[in-house]
Scaffold this active site. Sequence first.
Site, mmCIF file in Angstrom:
data_model
loop_
_atom_site.group_PDB
_atom_site.id
_atom_site.type_symbol
_atom_site.label_atom_id
_atom_site.label_comp_id
_atom_site.label_asym_id
_atom_site.label_seq_id
_atom_site.Cartn_x
_atom_site.Cartn_y
_atom_site.Cartn_z
ATOM 1 N N HIS A 141 0.849 -1.176 0.013
ATOM 2 C CA HIS A 141 -0.138 0.219 -0.086
ATOM 3 C C HIS A 141 0.782 1.437 -0.103
ATOM 4 C CE1 HIS A 141 -3.161 -2.676 1.134
ATOM 5 N NE2 HIS A 141 -3.908 -1.821 0.635
ATOM 6 N N LYS A 145 -0.278 4.894 4.506
ATOM 7 C CA LYS A 145 -1.552 4.168 5.276
ATOM 8 C C LYS A 145 -1.203 3.848 6.610
ATOM 9 C CE LYS A 145 -4.260 -0.235 4.451
ATOM 10 N NZ LYS A 145 -5.334 0.407 4.786
HETATM 11 N N1 LIG Z 1 -12.851 -1.061 2.791
HETATM 12 C C1 LIG Z 1 -12.203 -0.307 1.804
HETATM 13 O O1 LIG Z 1 -12.360 -0.792 0.455
HETATM 14 C C2 LIG Z 1 -10.959 0.548 1.843
HETATM 15 C C3 LIG Z 1 -10.291 1.127 1.036
HETATM 16 C C4 LIG Z 1 -9.295 2.313 1.238
HETATM 17 C C5 LIG Z 1 -9.201 2.643 2.402
HETATM 18 N N2 LIG Z 1 -9.876 2.013 3.449
HETATM 19 C C6 LIG Z 1 -9.553 2.350 4.892
HETATM 20 O O2 LIG Z 1 -10.372 3.953 5.010
HETATM 21 C C7 LIG Z 1 -9.825 4.371 6.025
HETATM 22 C C8 LIG Z 1 -9.806 6.095 5.453
HETATM 23 O O3 LIG Z 1 -8.775 5.971 4.399
HETATM 24 P P1 LIG Z 1 -8.174 7.202 3.742
HETATM 25 O O4 LIG Z 1 -7.030 6.668 2.886
HETATM 26 O O5 LIG Z 1 -9.264 7.915 3.184
HETATM 27 O O6 LIG Z 1 -7.410 8.063 4.859
HETATM 28 P P2 LIG Z 1 -7.306 9.407 5.339
HETATM 29 O O7 LIG Z 1 -7.001 10.050 4.076
HETATM 30 O O8 LIG Z 1 -6.222 9.531 6.180
HETATM 31 O O9 LIG Z 1 -8.649 10.063 5.815
HETATM 32 C C9 LIG Z 1 -9.042 9.749 7.169
HETATM 33 C C10 LIG Z 1 -10.315 10.674 7.336
HETATM 34 O O10 LIG Z 1 -10.838 10.539 8.727
HETATM 35 C C11 LIG Z 1 -10.808 11.946 9.065
HETATM 36 N N3 LIG Z 1 -10.670 11.673 10.857
HETATM 37 C C12 LIG Z 1 -9.652 11.219 11.487
HETATM 38 N N4 LIG Z 1 -9.623 11.278 12.742
HETATM 39 C C13 LIG Z 1 -10.826 11.795 12.778
HETATM 40 C C14 LIG Z 1 -11.542 12.304 13.974
HETATM 41 N N5 LIG Z 1 -11.039 12.146 15.269
HETATM 42 N N6 LIG Z 1 -12.443 12.836 14.043
HETATM 43 C C15 LIG Z 1 -13.331 12.952 12.725
HETATM 44 N N7 LIG Z 1 -12.849 12.707 11.594
HETATM 45 C C16 LIG Z 1 -11.484 12.119 11.653
HETATM 46 C C17 LIG Z 1 -9.741 12.520 8.486
HETATM 47 O O11 LIG Z 1 -10.047 13.840 8.718
HETATM 48 P P3 LIG Z 1 -9.095 14.996 9.372
HETATM 49 O O12 LIG Z 1 -7.828 14.830 8.710
HETATM 50 O O13 LIG Z 1 -9.663 16.395 9.216
HETATM 51 O O14 LIG Z 1 -9.278 14.687 10.918
HETATM 52 C C18 LIG Z 1 -9.977 12.090 7.190
HETATM 53 O O15 LIG Z 1 -11.299 12.885 6.509
HETATM 54 C C19 LIG Z 1 -8.661 3.987 6.481
HETATM 55 O O16 LIG Z 1 -8.926 3.148 7.648
HETATM 56 C C20 LIG Z 1 -8.371 3.010 5.342
HETATM 57 O O17 LIG Z 1 -7.694 1.890 5.613
HETATM 58 C C21 LIG Z 1 -10.829 0.996 3.127
#
Ligand SMILES: NC(=O)c1ccc[n+]([C@@H]2O[C@H](COP(=O)([O-])OP(=O)(O)OC[C@H]3O[C@@H](n4cnc5c(N)ncnc54)[C@H](OP(=O)(O)O)[C@@H]3O)[C@@H](O)[C@H]2O)c1
Length: 232
Positions: A141, A145
């Site tokens: 990844h 991540k």
């Molecule tokens: N299931 C699937 O198919 C799949 C695919 C891809 C990713 N994922 C998972 O999805 C999740 C997100 O991935 P990403 O790549 O989008 O991550 P990312 O870019 O780091 O986004 C994380 C989001 O969560 C928010 N966040 C973090 N802490 C928070 C809090 N305390 N309160 C409110 N909002 C909060 C962040 O906002 P702020 O920065 O404003 O805090 C940001 O909007 C991860 O767990 C990843 O492993 C799953």
Amino acid sequence: MKKDIILVGASGRMGQEIEKIINSETEFRILYRVSSSFDNDAENRKSIQDIDLGGREPMVIDFSTAGIFGSVVNWCRENKVPLVSGTTGLSNEDFVNLENAGKTIPILWSSNMSVGINVLRKLISQLAVIKDFDFQVEDFHHNKKIDAPSGTAITLQNDLINVLDKDLPQVVSVRAGGIFGIHKINAVSNEEHIILEHRAMNRSVFANGAVFAAKWLKDKPAGCYSMMDALQ
Ligand SMILES: NC(=O)c1ccc[n+]([C@@H]2O[C@H](COP(=O)([O-])OP(=O)(O)OC[C@H]3O[C@@H](n4cnc5c(N)ncnc54)[C@H](OP(=O)(O)O)[C@@H]3O)[C@@H](O)[C@H]2O)c1
């Protein structure tokens, strides 16, 4: 009438992809975006706890972080709001909480929302006939991540352990550059090396899967569902 969506993790990589898809189609519209860096205003909230539903009946789509997962599940349960989540890095306690909430509301959680990984999961049952091979799961990844191994790698590893009925070496995780997600199951004997491999070629494959999952879940009764259920 369009179904309202509360998008948790809206400022993130996945949140932005999901918002693009929701804005380009007719079934859903964004009611609130939630991210900790947002101010509370007409469409944005810092925290899901800041939302007053005022009689509205939305769904939540959550791609955020394991740290707030429990509070998102609890808020959905208390407010009787269906939840689709792809957030990974969850603890055993999170999964128990998810199971309990599924008694009250419909929840679909999946470590990987792509069609391809869920097809690959179905292929794993075929590997029982080569149970004596050596197995190694790998995940690759992007370097932003947070969790390692990936949620998908853990899912594949658990599926394999169930099918093969034996212990396996730990998942090997590589974090490098901008890789969207590569998962490999290696099965190796002295004479053969089988590789089952899935490559996500963009992030929208997961985002499209999440919106598909929300459409599938919206009229379901309470329960814990997976992407495997939605794709049957
Ligand atoms: N299931 C699937 O198919 C799949 C695919 C891809 C990713 N994922 C998972 O999805 C999740 C997100 O991935 P990403 O790549 O989008 O991550 P990312 O870019 O780091 O986004 C994380 C989001 O969560 C928010 N966040 C973090 N802490 C928070 C809090 N305390 N309160 C409110 N909002 C909060 C962040 O906002 P702020 O920065 O404003 O805090 C940001 O909007 C991860 O767990 C990843 O492993 C799953």
